[in-house]
Design a protein around this motif. Structure first.
Motif, PDB file in Angstrom:
ATOM      1  N   PHE A   5       0.661  -1.227   0.130  1.00 19.75           N
ATOM      2  CA  PHE A   5       0.012  -0.019   0.111  1.00 19.75           C
ATOM      3  C   PHE A   5       0.964   1.203   0.033  1.00 19.75           C
ATOM      4  O   PHE A   5       0.422   2.260  -0.462  1.00 19.75           O
ATOM      5  CB  PHE A   5      -0.952  -0.042   1.234  1.00 19.75           C
ATOM      6  N   LEU A   6       2.104   1.258   0.560  1.00 20.56           N
ATOM      7  CA  LEU A   6       2.871   2.180   0.585  1.00 20.56           C
ATOM      8  C   LEU A   6       3.293   2.732  -0.882  1.00 20.56           C
ATOM      9  O   LEU A   6       3.594   3.905  -1.332  1.00 20.56           O
ATOM     10  CB  LEU A   6       4.344   2.204   1.301  1.00 20.56           C
ATOM     11  N   ASN A  10       1.335   9.942  -4.740  1.00 18.53           N
ATOM     12  CA  ASN A  10       2.137  11.016  -4.467  1.00 18.53           C
ATOM     13  C   ASN A  10       2.772  11.692  -5.504  1.00 18.53           C
ATOM     14  O   ASN A  10       2.851  12.827  -5.796  1.00 18.53           O
ATOM     15  CB  ASN A  10       3.146  10.563  -3.295  1.00 18.53           C
ATOM     16  N   GLY A  11       3.611  10.714  -6.516  1.00 22.83           N
ATOM     17  CA  GLY A  11       4.114  11.399  -7.740  1.00 22.83           C
ATOM     18  C   GLY A  11       2.971  11.953  -8.620  1.00 22.83           C
ATOM     19  O   GLY A  11       3.281  12.904  -9.145  1.00 22.83           O
ATOM     20  N   GLN A  40       0.028  13.858  -1.124  1.00 26.49           N
ATOM     21  CA  GLN A  40       1.361  14.030  -0.771  1.00 26.49           C
ATOM     22  C   GLN A  40       2.075  13.434   0.694  1.00 26.49           C
ATOM     23  O   GLN A  40       3.113  13.434   0.919  1.00 26.49           O
ATOM     24  CB  GLN A  40       1.618  15.661  -0.764  1.00 26.49           C
ATOM     25  N   LEU A  41       0.751  12.995   1.365  1.00 26.35           N
ATOM     26  CA  LEU A  41       1.143  12.121   2.660  1.00 26.35           C
ATOM     27  C   LEU A  41       1.920  10.873   2.420  1.00 26.35           C
ATOM     28  O   LEU A  41       2.195  10.353   3.534  1.00 26.35           O
ATOM     29  CB  LEU A  41      -0.150  12.312   3.548  1.00 26.35           C
ATOM     30  N   GLY A  42       1.883  10.313   1.108  1.00 28.12           N
ATOM     31  CA  GLY A  42       2.252   9.051   1.012  1.00 28.12           C
ATOM     32  C   GLY A  42       3.849   9.086   1.383  1.00 28.12           C
ATOM     33  O   GLY A  42       4.359   8.124   1.722  1.00 28.12           O
ATOM     34  N   GLU A  43       4.564  10.195   1.069  1.00 29.89           N
ATOM     35  CA  GLU A  43       6.039  10.119   1.297  1.00 29.89           C
ATOM     36  C   GLU A  43       5.935  10.275   2.863  1.00 29.89           C
ATOM     37  O   GLU A  43       7.050   9.363   3.412  1.00 29.89           O
ATOM     38  CB  GLU A  43       6.757  11.551   0.761  1.00 29.89           C
ATOM     39  N   TRP A  63       7.094   4.633   8.264  1.00 33.50           N
ATOM     40  CA  TRP A  63       7.128   3.145   8.212  1.00 33.50           C
ATOM     41  C   TRP A  63       8.698   2.706   8.173  1.00 33.50           C
ATOM     42  O   TRP A  63       9.015   1.913   8.923  1.00 33.50           O
ATOM     43  CB  TRP A  63       6.576   2.604   6.844  1.00 33.50           C
ATOM     44  N   LEU A  64       9.512   3.305   7.350  1.00 34.64           N
ATOM     45  CA  LEU A  64      10.894   2.869   7.405  1.00 34.64           C
ATOM     46  C   LEU A  64      11.474   3.446   8.757  1.00 34.64           C
ATOM     47  O   LEU A  64      12.451   2.336   9.388  1.00 34.64           O
ATOM     48  CB  LEU A  64      11.564   3.746   6.363  1.00 34.64           C
ATOM     49  N   VAL A  65      11.059   4.370   9.373  1.00 34.04           N
ATOM     50  CA  VAL A  65      11.684   4.818  10.877  1.00 34.04           C
ATOM     51  C   VAL A  65      11.347   4.045  11.902  1.00 34.04           C
ATOM     52  O   VAL A  65      12.018   3.415  12.733  1.00 34.04           O
ATOM     53  CB  VAL A  65      11.711   6.285  11.150  1.00 34.04           C
ATOM     54  N   ILE A  66       9.967   3.653  11.987  1.00 33.73           N
ATOM     55  CA  ILE A  66       9.389   3.003  13.049  1.00 33.73           C
ATOM     56  C   ILE A  66       9.200   1.461  12.905  1.00 33.73           C
ATOM     57  O   ILE A  66       9.722   0.828  13.655  1.00 33.73           O
ATOM     58  CB  ILE A  66       8.067   3.577  13.215  1.00 33.73           C
ATOM     59  N   MET A  67       8.942   0.804  11.611  1.00 40.01           N
ATOM     60  CA  MET A  67       8.893  -0.483  11.491  1.00 40.01           C
ATOM     61  C   MET A  67      10.029  -1.014  10.741  1.00 40.01           C
ATOM     62  O   MET A  67      10.255  -2.143  10.782  1.00 40.01           O
ATOM     63  CB  MET A  67       7.638  -0.742  10.598  1.00 40.01           C
TER      64      MET A  67
END
Length: 235
Positions: free
Chosen positions: A170-171, A178-179, A207-210, A216-220
């Motif tokens: 989904f990301l 976002n693009g 734009q909240l997709g980024e 997700w990268l930082v937390i998960m």
């Protein structure tokens, strides 16, 4: 911590730094110093708060540097998924750096006009204020042009996320939206400026997709699905 998870966290932290630094010149400085439709007040604010404006220029330079490190880190993270697609992402993302660096010239021009340097002695204050506003408008127009690459690089990144087995799909879908939002902003800013504000309001949620990707990268981090990486594509 696995190498994959560590690399994902590193990419996330660099991306987070980018999302924190980039809005300083893009959003905060215009909100704090620029007065719409009033070149004299804008020039006065820049002259009065010169250090703040210079920090905005440095913020753009720093954003360009962080962006370069980000694209390299994401290439390293995704090259095992599809090397050619990761390279395309890197090339499109790399364009952010020279665009930011070149655009600082417009802010420097505005600052020189406001400061009333000796070589501008033949210009009266109103002319210098108009010249400063011209450079600021050029800076804004350059941002609209840069949104082309802000959008394009997200497409290969999104496909890499979707094809990977360590990030939720989904990301990737959200990054595609976002693009598209950035491309719409570029089109409206360059071709249809009269609807730019309307397009901006519509594009904001996309734009909240980024932001979601960064968090997700930082937390998960990265969590392989099925316990294995996909076979590399593209050699």
């Amino acid at each position: 911590m696995s190498t994959l998870k560590r690399d994902a966290r590193m990419a996330g932290l660099i991306y987070l730094a980018l999302t924190l630094v980039a809005p300083f010149r893009l959003i905060y400085i215009p909100g704090a110093l620029f007065v719409h439709g009033d070149p004299a007040a804008t020039a006065h604010n820049i002259g009065t708060h010169e250090l703040l404006f210079r920090l905005g220029i440095f913020g753009d330079l720093l954003t360009g540097v962080i962006s370069l490190f980000l694209t390299f880190t994401l290439y390293h993270l995704f090259k095992g998924v599809d090397k050619k697609l990761a390279m395309l992402m890197f090339v499109l993302g790399f364009m952010d750096t020279p665009l930011y660096f070149f655009n600082t010239i417009n802010d420097i021009g505005a600052l020189l006009a406001v400061s009333g340097s000796d070589f501008l002695a033949s210009f009266d204050p109103a002319q210098r204020e108009g010249l400063a506003m011209l450079f600021l408008r050029m800076h804004g127009a350059a941002i609209s042009c840069a949104e082309m690459f802000w959008g394009l690089w997200l497409f290969p990144l999104a496909l890499l996320v979707i094809r990977s087995c360590f990030l939720p799909r989904f990301l990737g879908v959200w990054l595609i939206l976002n693009g598209l939002a950035y491309l719409a902003l570029c089109l409206s800013g360059v071709v249809f400026p009269q609807v730019e504000d309307t397009i901006s309001n519509i594009a904001f949620p996309l734009q909240l997709g980024e932001v979601a990707f960064v968090l997700w990268l930082v937390i998960m981090g990265a969590r392989p699905r099925g316990g294995a990486m996909p076979a590399p594509v593209g050699g």
